[in-house]
Write an enzyme that holds these catalytic residues in place. Structure first.
Site, short mmCIF file in Angstrom:
data_model
loop_
_atom_site.label_atom_id
_atom_site.label_comp_id
_atom_site.label_asym_id
_atom_site.label_seq_id
_atom_site.Cartn_x
_atom_site.Cartn_y
_atom_site.Cartn_z
N LEU A 76 106.65 28.00 -45.31
CA LEU A 76 107.54 27.16 -44.86
C LEU A 76 106.83 26.10 -44.22
O LEU A 76 106.12 26.61 -43.22
CB LEU A 76 108.52 27.81 -43.91
N THR B 26 114.80 27.06 -40.84
CA THR B 26 113.95 27.94 -41.86
C THR B 26 114.81 28.61 -43.03
O THR B 26 114.48 28.86 -44.21
CB THR B 26 113.35 28.97 -41.23
N LYS C 142 102.81 19.26 -38.18
CA LYS C 142 102.13 20.13 -37.38
C LYS C 142 101.24 21.10 -38.44
O LYS C 142 100.12 21.47 -38.26
CB LYS C 142 103.07 21.58 -37.03
N SER D 173 58.98 -3.97 -43.19
CA SER D 173 60.13 -3.74 -42.12
C SER D 173 60.91 -5.00 -42.02
O SER D 173 60.50 -6.17 -42.74
CB SER D 173 59.31 -3.71 -40.85
N ARG E 35 106.75 20.26 -30.75
CA ARG E 35 106.01 20.96 -29.59
C ARG E 35 104.65 20.38 -29.52
O ARG E 35 103.85 20.54 -28.63
CB ARG E 35 106.30 22.25 -29.31
N ALA F 94 56.99 -7.93 -45.15
CA ALA F 94 58.20 -7.60 -43.93
C ALA F 94 58.97 -8.70 -43.80
O ALA F 94 58.31 -10.06 -43.92
CB ALA F 94 57.35 -7.18 -42.46
N GLN G 258 112.27 19.61 -48.70
CA GLN G 258 113.33 19.61 -48.06
C GLN G 258 113.44 18.30 -47.26
O GLN G 258 112.85 18.15 -46.17
CB GLN G 258 113.03 20.96 -46.88
N ASP H 227 102.83 27.85 -39.92
CA ASP H 227 102.13 27.56 -38.89
C ASP H 227 101.55 29.12 -38.22
O ASP H 227 101.27 29.18 -36.99
CB ASP H 227 103.13 27.06 -37.56
C1 UD1 Z 1 110.27 31.11 -36.30
C2 UD1 Z 1 111.20 32.23 -36.40
C3 UD1 Z 1 111.07 33.18 -35.22
C4 UD1 Z 1 109.58 33.83 -35.28
C5 UD1 Z 1 108.62 32.79 -35.23
C6 UD1 Z 1 107.36 33.40 -35.42
C7 UD1 Z 1 113.64 31.19 -37.33
C8 UD1 Z 1 114.66 30.65 -37.01
N1 UD1 Z 1 112.65 31.77 -36.27
O1 UD1 Z 1 110.57 30.62 -35.07
O2 UD1 Z 1 111.94 34.25 -35.28
O3 UD1 Z 1 109.46 34.81 -34.08
O4 UD1 Z 1 108.98 31.83 -36.42
O5 UD1 Z 1 106.24 32.50 -35.53
O6 UD1 Z 1 112.93 31.08 -38.49
N2 UD1 Z 1 110.43 24.88 -41.32
C9 UD1 Z 1 110.80 24.34 -42.29
N3 UD1 Z 1 111.88 23.89 -42.33
C10 UD1 Z 1 112.89 23.46 -41.43
C11 UD1 Z 1 112.41 24.14 -40.12
C12 UD1 Z 1 111.17 24.98 -40.14
O7 UD1 Z 1 110.05 24.37 -43.44
O8 UD1 Z 1 113.97 23.08 -41.56
C13 UD1 Z 1 108.85 25.58 -41.39
C14 UD1 Z 1 108.17 25.14 -40.04
O9 UD1 Z 1 107.30 23.90 -40.36
C15 UD1 Z 1 107.22 26.10 -39.65
C16 UD1 Z 1 108.22 27.43 -39.90
O10 UD1 Z 1 109.11 26.99 -40.58
O11 UD1 Z 1 105.94 26.10 -40.33
C17 UD1 Z 1 108.71 27.98 -38.80
O12 UD1 Z 1 109.64 27.10 -38.02
P1 UD1 Z 1 109.52 27.06 -36.29
O13 UD1 Z 1 110.36 25.80 -35.97
O14 UD1 Z 1 107.80 26.77 -35.83
O15 UD1 Z 1 110.28 28.19 -36.12
P2 UD1 Z 1 109.82 29.16 -34.76
O16 UD1 Z 1 110.89 28.48 -33.67
O17 UD1 Z 1 108.45 29.32 -34.41
CA CA Z 2 106.64 28.40 -35.19
#
Ligand code: UD1
Ligand code: CA
Length: 472
Positions: free
Chosen positions: A16, A87, A30, A428, A23, A446, A81, A112
């Site tokens: 994902l 997620t 990211k 040179s 942030r 040179a 997406q 991440d």
């Molecule tokens: C997420 C989890 C959380 C977990 C944490 C661990 C969810 C709702 N929460 O939170 O339970 O403890 O990871 O690190 O999943 N992404 C997409 N599409 C989107 C949104 C996000 O592909 O629409 C990807 C982001 O790029 C990222 C990953 O999903 O790599 C996680 O998203 P992020 O927003 O970082 O979730 P957290 O708030 O960290």
């Molecule tokens: Ca995260």
């Protein structure tokens, strides 16, 4: 699932990676932020590769073209997406694609989470065998913004996102939202690591029912856990202790902490293998860098990409080397930079040398201070020791390039080649206006501006004649 079926053709990985990473406060998505020169997404894909081969998909969205470009030719399959609605939505978007490819099981990993290892993933998949939904968990002193694991009698019941977690409910807040039996379901310091094993037949039933009625207004992949429990599916949460390698990165501080963790691990491994390091605390090496035992590195220095350093090479401090090879017996003095360069054995480089893509030094060549090479070759024993630019050039064996020599390779539109024969001597402060050839054993005076070819063995002088006039 056994290790062998993990490698079966119906099991794949999904990263994902579509989120913006708000942030990080950066224009760059990211997953393109780097740890030791490699994007976060590359680290995750690298850990998955040995288990899944080509069956690695990534959901991308925010700055998708930038991500595609960064991974061109790297064997990642992308699903886009368009809107990042969470997620759970990312999974929703990818699901039809995975089904079309005949997949039955998918290991989902947050993009991440760059420090995950192939071994940890393999263990997790082994544990997840036979379950419909499995999740890897961590126990942290401060669970912070991570999703909270809710267990009942030790069994995984739900994941509640930090924003939606209300301690006053003692975890039972999940009752209405996730239809978790309210008796005793509790969240503690156990968090969701963002690594899931999903049986696609089961998940296919649940995904269309995902909602976004929560504090973020997003579709959460984590809701699948409570939903699967409610449907009587097999759900498992594997506790992975407090392994910091499984932590997700959400801000610059977490990025720095993870990078330092990885840096130290790599350095310790190479030290143990017999690479000498002065100031190992300041040596940065990417995951694909190879350094042979017997090489000697002085920190601070940075080695990235597919760099290879042979034994008996000395890399002095403040060097930055990317995707380059340095062969045995060569000394790279301080403040030298290399990018896609090849340096043969017994060469001398720098200090302050810059080798740009296509720079090649053959055995025993010398390249001194403030010399820049781009798509240029110094053949065996050739020397360019001071203040020189060699671009689109070939310098024959044992030729000597005088201080301040410039190959004028660019006319504002096109690039042209300069060829210098064996044992030629360029005086040179010479400008070699390409395309031009200086023959073997030729001598250029040179200060010359050479615009015509110089035959083998000739002396060429192309400069204003000196005139001495009595001053008084
Ligand atoms: C997420 C989890 C959380 C977990 C944490 C661990 C969810 C709702 N929460 O939170 O339970 O403890 O990871 O690190 O999943 N992404 C997409 N599409 C989107 C949104 C996000 O592909 O629409 C990807 C982001 O790029 C990222 C990953 O999903 O790599 C996680 O998203 P992020 O927003 O970082 O979730 P957290 O708030 O960290
Ligand atoms: Ca995260």
């Amino acid at each position: 699932m056994s290790n062998s079926s993990a490698l079966s053709s119906s099991c794949c990985a999904l990263i994902l990676a579509a989120g913006k990473g708000t942030r990080m406060h950066s224009k760059k998505p990211k997953v393109l932020h780097t740890i030791l020169g490699e994007p976060l997404l590359g680290h995750v894909a690298g850990a998955l590769r040995p288990l899944f081969g080509e069956a690695v998909w990534a959901v991308i969205g925010h700055e998708a073209d930038m991500v595609r470009a960064a991974f061109a030719g790297r064997d990642l399959r992308f699903v886009e997406q368009k809107e990042q609605l969470g997620t759970g939505h990312a999974l929703m978007v990818a699901l039809p694609e995975l089904k079309r490819a005949g997949m039955k099981k998918v290991l989902v990993v947050n993009g991440d989470t760059p420090l995950i290892t192939t071994d940890a993933l393999r263990d997790f998949m082994f544990y997840a065998e036979g379950a419909d939904v499995s999740v890897a968990t961590l126990t942290l002193e401060n669970p912070g913004a991570y999703g909270r694991i809710v267990r009942q009698n030790g069994e995984l019941r739900a994941i509640v996102e930090a924003k939606d977690f209300d301690v006053s409910f003692n975890g039972a807040a999940t009752a209405e939202i996730y239809t978790v039996p309210s008796t005793g379901g509790r969240a503690t310091g156990e968090i969701n690591a963002g690594i899931y094993m999903l049986n696609l037949d089961a998940v296919e039933i649940l995904v269309p029912k995902l909602g976004n009625e929560n504090k973020s207004g997003e579709y959460y992949i984590t809701d699948l856990v409570g939903m699967a429990v409610a449907e009587g599916m097999v759900v498992r949460g594997l506790s992975c202790g407090s392994d910091p390698n499984l932590l997700g990165i959400n801000n610059p501080a977490e990025l720095a902490a993870s990078e330092e963790l990885r840096r130290r691990a790599i350095v310790e491994e190479r030290l143990a293998a017999g690479v000498a390091m002065h100031g190992p605390g300041m040596v940065r090496m990417g995951p694909y860098v190879t350094v042979e035992p017997g090489a000697e590195l002085f920190g601070p220095c940075e080695l990235y990409g597919h760099t290879h350093i042979a034994s008996d090479v000395i890399i002095e401090s403040h060097c930055v080397i990317r995707d380059s090879r340095v062969e045995s017996g060569t000394v790279v003095h301080s403040f030298s930079h290399m990018d896609h360069a090849e340096v043969g054995p017994d060469c001398l480089v720098g200090p302050y040398a810059r080798l740009r893509p296509g720079a090649v030094m053959e055995r025993g060549a010398h390249m001194g201070n403030f010399v820049e090479m781009k798509k240029a070759r110094l053949c065996e024993g050739a020397k360019a020791n001071h203040l020189t630019y060699l671009g689109d050039a070939e310098v024959g064996a044992r030729a000597n390039i005088g201080a301040g020599t410039i190959t004028c390779n660019y006319d504002g539109v096109n690039k042209y080649k300069t060829i210098i024969g064996e044992h030629a001597f360029i005086g040179s402060n010479t400008a070699l206006v390409a395309p031009v050839t200086v023959g073997a054993e030729a001598l250029v005076g040179a200060g010359s501006v050479i615009t015509k070819d110089v035959p083998d063995g000739d002396l060429a002088v192309a400069r204003g004649k000196q005139m001495n006039v009595h001053r008084k």
